[in-house]
Scaffold this motif. Structure first.
Motif, mmCIF file in Angstrom:
data_model
loop_
_atom_site.group_PDB
_atom_site.id
_atom_site.type_symbol
_atom_site.label_atom_id
_atom_site.label_comp_id
_atom_site.label_asym_id
_atom_site.label_seq_id
_atom_site.Cartn_x
_atom_site.Cartn_y
_atom_site.Cartn_z
ATOM 1 N N PHE A 36 -11.165 -10.972 12.555
ATOM 2 C CA PHE A 36 -12.127 -10.936 11.965
ATOM 3 C C PHE A 36 -13.135 -11.115 13.182
ATOM 4 O O PHE A 36 -12.762 -11.573 13.729
ATOM 5 N N ARG A 37 -14.514 -10.498 13.153
ATOM 6 C CA ARG A 37 -15.773 -11.089 13.474
ATOM 7 C C ARG A 37 -16.689 -12.285 12.927
ATOM 8 O O ARG A 37 -16.551 -12.145 12.327
ATOM 9 N N GLU A 40 -18.507 -12.786 9.574
ATOM 10 C CA GLU A 40 -17.659 -11.786 8.355
ATOM 11 C C GLU A 40 -17.202 -12.579 6.815
ATOM 12 O O GLU A 40 -17.356 -13.865 7.461
ATOM 13 N N LYS A 98 -9.083 -8.260 4.365
ATOM 14 C CA LYS A 98 -9.494 -7.098 5.285
ATOM 15 C C LYS A 98 -11.322 -8.443 5.314
ATOM 16 O O LYS A 98 -11.096 -8.730 4.172
ATOM 17 N N THR A 99 -11.505 -8.533 6.593
ATOM 18 C CA THR A 99 -12.982 -9.049 6.368
ATOM 19 C C THR A 99 -13.852 -8.184 6.623
ATOM 20 O O THR A 99 -14.085 -6.515 7.178
ATOM 21 N N THR A 100 -15.372 -8.463 6.381
ATOM 22 C CA THR A 100 -16.845 -7.570 6.610
ATOM 23 C C THR A 100 -17.687 -8.729 6.544
ATOM 24 O O THR A 100 -17.689 -9.589 6.229
ATOM 25 N N GLY A 101 -18.694 -7.561 6.645
ATOM 26 C CA GLY A 101 -20.388 -8.000 6.537
ATOM 27 C C GLY A 101 -21.103 -7.433 7.669
ATOM 28 O O GLY A 101 -20.918 -7.046 8.691
ATOM 29 N N THR A 102 -21.892 -7.990 7.656
ATOM 30 C CA THR A 102 -23.157 -7.390 8.390
ATOM 31 C C THR A 102 -24.103 -8.030 9.367
ATOM 32 O O THR A 102 -24.920 -8.449 10.620
ATOM 33 N N SER A 245 -27.223 -2.163 10.286
ATOM 34 C CA SER A 245 -26.665 -2.389 9.815
ATOM 35 C C SER A 245 -25.775 -1.682 11.037
ATOM 36 O O SER A 245 -26.385 -1.467 12.545
ATOM 37 N N HIS A 246 -24.380 -2.252 10.495
ATOM 38 C CA HIS A 246 -23.386 -1.561 12.287
ATOM 39 C C HIS A 246 -23.562 0.270 12.791
ATOM 40 O O HIS A 246 -23.586 0.325 14.503
ATOM 41 N N GLU A 255 -27.649 -11.068 4.644
ATOM 42 C CA GLU A 255 -26.230 -11.326 3.817
ATOM 43 C C GLU A 255 -26.996 -12.067 2.471
ATOM 44 O O GLU A 255 -27.428 -13.235 2.369
#
Ligand code: A2P
Length: 260
Positions: A36-37, A40, A98-102, A245-246, A255
């Motif tokens: 993960f980053r 996230e 899975k990880t994610t996020g802004t 955003s990405h 977030e």
């Protein structure tokens, strides 16, 4: 990679610390294959009959950490947190792989100062980001703000900043370049009031002895209550801050913190 029948990692609680009757922190083992980053979130839950109930939790550990830390609210009657607040070392926690996020560096344009503005458990992703060496490479100054109802609720932030300043990897930089501003809204403390009001009145900038916000050089990350996010955005967008955003990086990213 060992996933259970629901396609989830089954990990173990290693450590739990309760700060107040509303807030607690816990650590779990990290699946070796989970990448993960810093900043996230991951979907997390408890085993139960049938399909597990999962909620988005920001990972408070930096991306290189061997275990995963989370900072959680306890909501009476909350579908997950009512159970989760009772976890003990050795208990099982389920994670989606899975990880994610802004709240990640890629969503922000290069800048000089990074403002990480949080309320309540919204501080969690910033604890990850402020322990990541990349943050100190990308920014000259990091400013972490944390606003809670009471002083007890600020303790996790103070402990995390102290641990960051003590960290062999980023400690030297953090001691020079990480600023921490904590305020309470329902109890007296060194700084009282909502961060929105403290920014507007100038008390926030005076307390840290820093210049006010400049969209040319400053970048903002927001995490916490929806109302705080909405109010800060309404305050800074007229100054020229643009949400990123990405795909299209900007000068502010947001977030929502999970509640319930
Ligand atoms: P307040 O006590 O004035 O509501 P919560 O614990 O409810 O999640 O709130 C966390 C912190 O966020 C509290 O200190 C709360 O202040 C603050 N807060 C709530 N709404 C806003 C807002 N619109 N702008 C700034 N801070 C807010």
């Amino acid at each position: 990679m060992t996933l259970n029948s629901h396609g989830l990692f089954a990990e173990r609680v290693t450590d739990v610390q309760h700060y107040t009757d509303r807030l607690f922190r816990f650590r779990i083992t990290r699946p070796q294959s989970l990448r993960f980053r810093s900043g996230e979130f991951v979907m997390l839950g408890l085993p139960q009959e049938g399909k597990p109930l999962l909620r988005a939790y920001s990972i408070a550990s930096p991306s290189w950490d061997e275990s995963l830390e989370f900072f959680s609210i306890k909501v009476p009657g909350g579908p997950l947190t009512e159970q989760l607040q009772n976890i003990k070392p050795g208990d099982e926690i389920l994670l989606r792989p899975k990880t994610t996020g802004t709240l990640v560096h890629d969503a922000l344009l290069p800048g000089k100062r990074l403002f990480m503005i949080s309320t309540g458990t919204g501080i969690a992703p910033f604890v990850s980001i402020m322990r990541d060496p990349e943050t100190y490479e990308k920014f000259e100054t990091l400013v972490l703000t944390h606003t809670c109802r009471t002083k007890d609720e600020l303790k996790y932030g103070f402990d995390s900043v102290a641990a960051t300043k003590d960290d062999p990897l980023v400690g030297e930089d953090a001691n020079k370049r990480l600023l921490h501003f904590a305020s309470t809204t329902r109890e007296d403390s060194a700084h009282q009031g909502r961060i929105t009001n403290l920014i507007t009145s100038g008390e926030f900038f005076r307390a840290l002895d820093i210049p006010s916000l400049d969209p040319a050089e400053d970048r903002i990350m927001l995490c916490g209550s929806m109302a705080m996010i909405k109010d800060i955005k309404a305050m800074v967008e007229p100054l020229g801050f643009v949400e990123g955003s990405h795909t299209v990086p900007g000068s502010i990213v947001v977030e929502r913190a999970f509640v319930g």
